[in-house]
Design a protein around this motif. Structure first.
Motif, PDB file in Angstrom:
ATOM      1  N   GLN A 163       0.946 -28.842 -23.568  1.00 19.29           N
ATOM      2  CA  GLN A 163       0.322 -28.389 -22.316  1.00 19.29           C
ATOM      3  C   GLN A 163       1.370 -28.180 -21.216  1.00 19.29           C
ATOM      4  O   GLN A 163       1.301 -27.216 -20.467  1.00 19.29           O
ATOM      5  CB  GLN A 163      -0.749 -29.395 -21.860  1.00 19.29           C
ATOM      6  CG  GLN A 163      -1.545 -28.933 -20.665  1.00 19.29           C
ATOM      7  CD  GLN A 163      -2.306 -27.631 -20.930  1.00 19.29           C
ATOM      8  OE1 GLN A 163      -2.789 -27.398 -22.026  1.00 19.29           O
ATOM      9  NE2 GLN A 163      -2.381 -26.780 -19.933  1.00 19.29           N
ATOM     10  N   GLN A 164       2.331 -29.086 -21.128  1.00 20.99           N
ATOM     11  CA  GLN A 164       3.382 -28.947 -20.116  1.00 20.99           C
ATOM     12  C   GLN A 164       4.232 -27.710 -20.379  1.00 20.99           C
ATOM     13  O   GLN A 164       4.618 -26.997 -19.452  1.00 20.99           O
ATOM     14  CB  GLN A 164       4.255 -30.201 -20.094  1.00 20.99           C
ATOM     15  CG  GLN A 164       3.527 -31.419 -19.555  1.00 20.99           C
ATOM     16  CD  GLN A 164       4.299 -32.697 -19.807  1.00 20.99           C
ATOM     17  OE1 GLN A 164       4.866 -32.896 -20.880  1.00 20.99           O
ATOM     18  NE2 GLN A 164       4.314 -33.582 -18.817  1.00 20.99           N
ATOM     19  N   ALA A 189       3.196 -20.186 -18.437  1.00 20.26           N
ATOM     20  CA  ALA A 189       2.233 -19.567 -17.516  1.00 20.26           C
ATOM     21  C   ALA A 189       2.904 -19.199 -16.196  1.00 20.26           C
ATOM     22  O   ALA A 189       2.653 -18.111 -15.647  1.00 20.26           O
ATOM     23  CB  ALA A 189       1.062 -20.520 -17.267  1.00 20.26           C
ATOM     24  N   GLU A 190       3.781 -20.068 -15.702  1.00 16.01           N
ATOM     25  CA  GLU A 190       4.507 -19.750 -14.471  1.00 16.01           C
ATOM     26  C   GLU A 190       5.391 -18.524 -14.670  1.00 16.01           C
ATOM     27  O   GLU A 190       5.501 -17.670 -13.789  1.00 16.01           O
ATOM     28  CB  GLU A 190       5.351 -20.948 -14.034  1.00 16.01           C
ATOM     29  CG  GLU A 190       4.546 -22.119 -13.532  1.00 16.01           C
ATOM     30  CD  GLU A 190       5.400 -23.360 -13.303  1.00 16.01           C
ATOM     31  OE1 GLU A 190       6.638 -23.222 -13.112  1.00 16.01           O
ATOM     32  OE2 GLU A 190       4.833 -24.462 -13.307  1.00 16.01           O
ATOM     33  N   ARG A 202       3.202 -25.037 -21.995  1.00 16.80           N
ATOM     34  CA  ARG A 202       2.339 -23.894 -21.686  1.00 16.80           C
ATOM     35  C   ARG A 202       2.354 -23.592 -20.189  1.00 16.80           C
ATOM     36  O   ARG A 202       2.301 -22.444 -19.784  1.00 16.80           O
ATOM     37  CB  ARG A 202       0.902 -24.172 -22.125  1.00 16.80           C
ATOM     38  CG  ARG A 202       0.667 -24.054 -23.590  1.00 16.80           C
ATOM     39  CD  ARG A 202      -0.767 -24.473 -23.897  1.00 16.80           C
ATOM     40  NE  ARG A 202      -0.974 -24.622 -25.301  1.00 16.80           N
ATOM     41  CZ  ARG A 202      -1.478 -23.671 -26.083  1.00 16.80           C
ATOM     42  NH1 ARG A 202      -1.812 -22.527 -25.575  1.00 16.80           N
ATOM     43  NH2 ARG A 202      -1.627 -23.884 -27.365  1.00 16.80           N
ATOM     44  N   GLN A 203       2.428 -24.641 -19.381  1.00 12.49           N
ATOM     45  CA  GLN A 203       2.466 -24.456 -17.927  1.00 12.49           C
ATOM     46  C   GLN A 203       3.727 -23.708 -17.510  1.00 12.49           C
ATOM     47  O   GLN A 203       3.683 -22.836 -16.654  1.00 12.49           O
ATOM     48  CB  GLN A 203       2.372 -25.810 -17.215  1.00 12.49           C
ATOM     49  CG  GLN A 203       2.292 -25.713 -15.718  1.00 12.49           C
ATOM     50  CD  GLN A 203       1.051 -24.968 -15.241  1.00 12.49           C
ATOM     51  OE1 GLN A 203      -0.017 -25.100 -15.808  1.00 12.49           O
ATOM     52  NE2 GLN A 203       1.224 -24.162 -14.217  1.00 12.49           N
TER      53      GLN A 203
END
Length: 172
Positions: free
Chosen positions: A145-146, A152-153, A148-149
């Protein structure tokens, strides 16, 4: 391993300049060369030392599927570390990294219109800063998840905002 880790591993494998050993004997010999003893190889693979000796001599050529996968993973993890390091350094300093994903895009509109939201495949080349952040996060044991963040940024900055030239208020 998460999806992001799998993608990074796949990219590492694609960077190999030579293929890893194919035969079971060659793979076991490669592991013994790196781990120094049959006992260390046995511990790494979760089998008995005698099994490793049988694989090495060729007395046993077909291990169970789970063990064969562990052997394959252990060999690939140690195969051409210099090539992987060089490719990661290059991605983090000059070339960046290419990320492919599927995401839902569109506006709130009646179903069937062209503005209706739908899944689209995006392939975006992220600059070296994002590649470095991904590699650093992975080394630090970040969750899927981290990572993916971070991606995403990167998508927000490069794809939607075009480095600050447009769409300054993108809502994830």
């Amino acid at each position: 391993m998460g999806e992001i880790d799998d993608a990074i591993e796949r990219a590492d494998r694609e960077g190999f300049t030579r293929q890893p050993p194919k035969t079971l004997q060659a793979r076991i010999n490669f592991l013994i060369k790196h781990l120094k003893t049959t006992k260390a190889v046995a511990q790494e693979l979760g089998v008995s030392q005698r099994s490793v000796e049988r694989y090495r001599k060729g007395e046993r050529k077909h291990p169970p599927q789970a063990i064969a996968e562990r052997i394959d993973a252990a060999v690939r993890a140690r195969w051409q570390p210099q090539v992987r390091r060089r490719r990661r350094k290059q991605a983090a300093t000059t070339t960046g990294i290419t990320v492919e994903t599927r995401a839902r895009f569109g506006y709130t509109a009646p179903i069937g219109t062209t503005d209706d939201g739908r899944f689209r495949r995006l392939t975006v080349h992220l600059p070296p800063t994002y590649a470095q952040r991904l590699f650093d996060a992975r080394e630090a044991g970040a969750s899927d998840q981290q990572m993916r963040q971070i991606i995403a940024e990167g998508f927000k900055d490069i794809y939607f905002q075009d480095g600050g030239a447009r769409a300054l208020e993108v809502v994830p």
